[in-house]
Design an enzyme around this catalytic site. Structure first.
Site, PDB file in Angstrom:
ATOM      1  N   VAL A  72       0.992  -1.188   0.026  1.00 27.47           N
ATOM      2  CA  VAL A  72       0.059   0.091  -0.181  1.00 27.47           C
ATOM      3  C   VAL A  72       0.689   1.353   0.098  1.00 27.47           C
ATOM      4  O   VAL A  72       0.479   2.254  -0.449  1.00 27.47           O
ATOM      5  CB  VAL A  72      -0.944  -0.052   1.085  1.00 27.47           C
ATOM      6  N   CYS A  73       1.984   1.288   0.558  1.00 24.75           N
ATOM      7  CA  CYS A  73       2.828   2.318   0.864  1.00 24.75           C
ATOM      8  C   CYS A  73       3.296   3.032  -0.317  1.00 24.75           C
ATOM      9  O   CYS A  73       3.005   4.358  -0.528  1.00 24.75           O
ATOM     10  CB  CYS A  73       4.064   1.935   1.664  1.00 24.75           C
ATOM     11  N   PRO A  74       3.733   2.399  -1.362  1.00 25.78           N
ATOM     12  CA  PRO A  74       4.129   3.365  -2.681  1.00 25.78           C
ATOM     13  C   PRO A  74       3.063   3.830  -3.195  1.00 25.78           C
ATOM     14  O   PRO A  74       3.200   4.796  -3.735  1.00 25.78           O
ATOM     15  CB  PRO A  74       4.933   2.084  -3.536  1.00 25.78           C
TER      16      PRO A  74
END
Length: 201
Positions: free
Chosen positions: A51-53
């Site tokens: 999810v982070c990128p």
């Protein structure tokens, strides 16, 4: 996380000094250096995850909109600056984030995430906390998502614009869903009726 350790809206944002990666170089970032500008400070769990990128690149792609509102963006995770650099040097199509328009801050000692009370001690990483800090260094907005779902850049921008509006128009408040250009209301029992009379509620 105990309630007594929770930061609240209206409190000064805890200052910090840490190493960040910006323009593929290491630099020292100190929150108080941004006094006089608004800051969107957001935490994410780890580099090279899933999810982070999507969040990191979404904030970078919209950075100019924040900058035009006198606002800096800072991303923070418990990774080292070396991990941040490797992630930035990895192409987006390969799970990296590529060059970013704002600094990624290293919180490898977990001091920053602890002071903002977003550290998940069992997982050893920060939850998806987001704080909007005003020009005086005071927290005006905070949200914390669990690890598995991301945040909305549009909503962050909208909230930032609402904060800036009421801070520059102290006799007005913004109703639910307010967007720039929408009608505001006067927080007065009589004068607020003008707003309610003009809209479908």
């Amino acid at each position: 996380m105990t309630m007594e350790g929770c930061l609240r809206v209206g409190q000064p944002a805890p200052d910090f000094m840490a190493t960040a990666v910006y323009d593929q170089e290491f630099k020292t970032v100190k929150l108080s250096d941004y006094r006089g500008r608004y800051v969107v400070l957001f935490f994410y769990p780890l580099d090279f995850t899933f999810v982070c990128p999507t969040e990191i690149t979404a904030f970078s792609d919209r950075y100019e909109e924040f900058n035009s509102l006198g606002t800096e963006v800072l991303g923070v995770s418990v990774d080292s600056e070396f991990s941040h650099l490797a992630w930035i040097q990895t192409d987006r199509k390969s799970g990296g984030v590529g060059d970013l328009n704002y600094p990624l801050v290293s919180d490898i000692k977990k001091d920053i995430s602890t002071s903002y009370n977003v550290l998940d001690p069992e997982a050893g990483v920060a939850l998806r906390g987001l704080f909007i800090i005003d020009k005086e260094g005071v927290i005006q907005h905070s949200t914390i998502n669990n690890l598995s779902f991301g945040r909305n850049v549009d909503e962050t921008l909208r909230t930032l614009q609402a904060i800036q509006h009421v801070q520059s128009h102290p006799d007005e408040v913004c109703p639910a869903g307010w967007q720039p250009g929408d009608k505001t209301m006067n927080p007065d029992p009589v004068k607020s009726k003008d707003f309610f009379a003009a809209v479908d509620v």
